[in-house]
Design a protein around this motif. Structure first.
Motif, PDB file in Angstrom:
ATOM      1  N   LEU A 104       0.788  -1.303  -0.111  1.00 54.21           N
ATOM      2  CA  LEU A 104      -0.035  -0.061   0.043  1.00 54.21           C
ATOM      3  C   LEU A 104       0.791   1.357   0.132  1.00 54.21           C
TER       4      LEU A 104
ATOM      5  N   PHE B  14       0.634   3.578  -2.824  1.00 56.52           N
ATOM      6  CA  PHE B  14      -0.299   4.410  -3.116  1.00 56.52           C
ATOM      7  C   PHE B  14      -0.645   5.419  -1.943  1.00 56.52           C
TER       8      PHE B  14
ATOM      9  N   ILE C 204      -9.139  -2.744 -16.678  1.00 59.14           N
ATOM     10  CA  ILE C 204      -7.994  -2.066 -16.172  1.00 59.14           C
ATOM     11  C   ILE C 204      -6.715  -1.957 -17.332  1.00 59.14           C
TER      12      ILE C 204
ATOM     13  N   SER D  74      -4.058   9.568  -8.830  1.00 57.57           N
ATOM     14  CA  SER D  74      -4.967   9.385  -7.839  1.00 57.57           C
ATOM     15  C   SER D  74      -6.322   9.418  -8.336  1.00 57.57           C
TER      16      SER D  74
ATOM     17  N   THR E  40      -6.999   6.265 -10.557  1.00 53.25           N
ATOM     18  CA  THR E  40      -7.085   5.106  -9.778  1.00 53.25           C
ATOM     19  C   THR E  40      -8.429   4.701  -9.250  1.00 53.25           C
ATOM     20  N   LEU E  41      -9.323   5.906  -9.064  1.00 54.13           N
ATOM     21  CA  LEU E  41     -10.373   5.674  -8.571  1.00 54.13           C
ATOM     22  C   LEU E  41     -11.621   4.979  -9.120  1.00 54.13           C
TER      23      LEU E  41
ATOM     24  N   VAL F  66     -10.971   2.331 -11.214  1.00 54.02           N
ATOM     25  CA  VAL F  66     -10.259   1.230 -11.231  1.00 54.02           C
ATOM     26  C   VAL F  66     -10.815   0.325  -9.911  1.00 54.02           C
ATOM     27  N   PHE F  67     -10.740   1.364  -8.689  1.00 58.82           N
ATOM     28  CA  PHE F  67     -11.074   0.752  -7.300  1.00 58.82           C
ATOM     29  C   PHE F  67     -12.360   0.721  -7.322  1.00 58.82           C
ATOM     30  N   ILE F  68     -13.250   1.269  -7.854  1.00 59.68           N
ATOM     31  CA  ILE F  68     -14.628   1.231  -7.757  1.00 59.68           C
ATOM     32  C   ILE F  68     -15.028  -0.080  -8.605  1.00 59.68           C
TER      33      ILE F  68
ATOM     34  N   PHE G  95     -13.302  -2.684  -8.931  1.00 61.02           N
ATOM     35  CA  PHE G  95     -12.683  -3.864  -8.222  1.00 61.02           C
ATOM     36  C   PHE G  95     -13.631  -4.214  -6.871  1.00 61.02           C
ATOM     37  N   LEU G  96     -14.168  -2.879  -6.264  1.00 61.02           N
ATOM     38  CA  LEU G  96     -15.183  -3.097  -5.148  1.00 61.02           C
ATOM     39  C   LEU G  96     -16.339  -3.905  -5.714  1.00 61.02           C
TER      40      LEU G  96
ATOM     41  N   GLN H 195     -15.342  -7.728  -6.458  1.00 60.92           N
ATOM     42  CA  GLN H 195     -14.558  -8.789  -5.830  1.00 60.92           C
ATOM     43  C   GLN H 195     -15.137  -9.605  -4.990  1.00 60.92           C
TER      44      GLN H 195
END
Length: 273
Positions: free
Chosen positions: A24, A27, A201, A245, A248-249, A251-253, A255-256, A259
């Motif tokens: 981490l 990041f 991604i 940053s 990345t948001l 991609v993070f969403i 994944f959530l 997942q």
């Protein structure tokens, strides 16, 4: 024995925490740098002296940033939906139907995975130029609308779907496409979720092909647009980290969202009949 087991548990959790922190840390550094001023970027302190969101306001107020972000989002979503539909359809056909040339077709599809992208950009560019696809969304999209990896992944998962379920649908009078969409697809959701994440991604971060096929600034995707902050003599690292940053948001969403299905898919791979 009990104390030894407790010590082992504590040691295991400490090691997991340290490894997780190491993963981490980039990041965390990225987010911290995005809150710094240009003068603070080169300081060794992780926490900024005067944290501020002015870099984000500067980025969002940039005239071209909304175009770059929306272009990447359109490309990522359209290509992902196309790959999920066509690759699953081809994978289902290759795994559940018998026809002449089936093995040869699958072998040719797999062979496309061995060709480096750098060898394909010239034919792609010539094709885009001949069809007037330069500086268009279609020019960015068409190379990724289907993938050999996605076909291989979906074929592998569809082979685990019992044929008896499909035959039961045929006995009930369902057409083949409804058997595919209503019976087979729900059973391979973990594979679809994994493929969706990998595809989104990959296209969200794509740099080489969009850079070649697009010349207009308003058609740039986000990775190309962020390269504008890399000057000839100086790089605005605070803006690069701010853009990274924001990039990345999504991609993070994604994944959530997927997942749970990915974890379920990993768990199912260990189940033996």
């Amino acid at each position: 024995m009990r104390n030894k087991k407790l010590l082992y548990t504590i040691l295991r959790h400490v090691l997991l925490f340290l490894f997780g922190l190491a993963m981490l840390f980039p990041f965390i550094w990225m987010l911290a740098t995005s809150l710094k001023s240009g003068a603070e970027v080169y300081s060794l302190s992780l926490i900024p002296d005067n944290p501020s969101f002015r870099n984000y306001l500067r980025l969002l107020s940039s005239g071209n940033f909304p175009y770059w972000f929306s272009n990447s989002m359109i490309v990522g979503l359209v290509v992902t939906l196309s790959v999920l539909f066509f690759d699953s359809l081809v994978g289902f056909t290759l795994s559940k139907y018998e026809f002449r040339g089936k093995k040869l077709i699958f072998l040719l599809i797999l062979s496309t995975m061995m060709i480096p992208t750098e060898m394909l950009v010239i034919p792609w560019f010539i094709m885009s130029n001949n069809f007037n696809w330069l500086d268009t969304y279609w020019g960015i999209l068409f190379p990724g609308l289907m993938s050999g990896f996605g076909t291989f992944l979906m074929k592998s998962f569809f082979e685990g779907v019992p044929n008896d379920l499909l035959d039961a649908g045929r006995i009930d009078g369902l057409p083949e496409f409804r058997i595919f969409s209503q019976i087979a697809i729900p059973l391979v959701k973990p594979a679809l979720s994994a493929l969706a994440i990998f595809t989104f991604i990959g296209n969200w971060n794509a740099f080489l092909w969009p850079l070649i096929v697009v010349n207009k600034i308003e058609r740039y995707t986000l990775p190309i647009g962020l390269s504008f902050f890399n000057g000839e003599f100086q790089t605005q690292w605070e803006m690069v980290m701010t853009g990274a940053s924001v990039a990345t948001l999504p991609v993070f969403i994604v994944f959530l969202i997927f997942q749970r299905q990915i974890v379920q898919g990993i768990a199912l791979t260990g189940v033996k009949e």
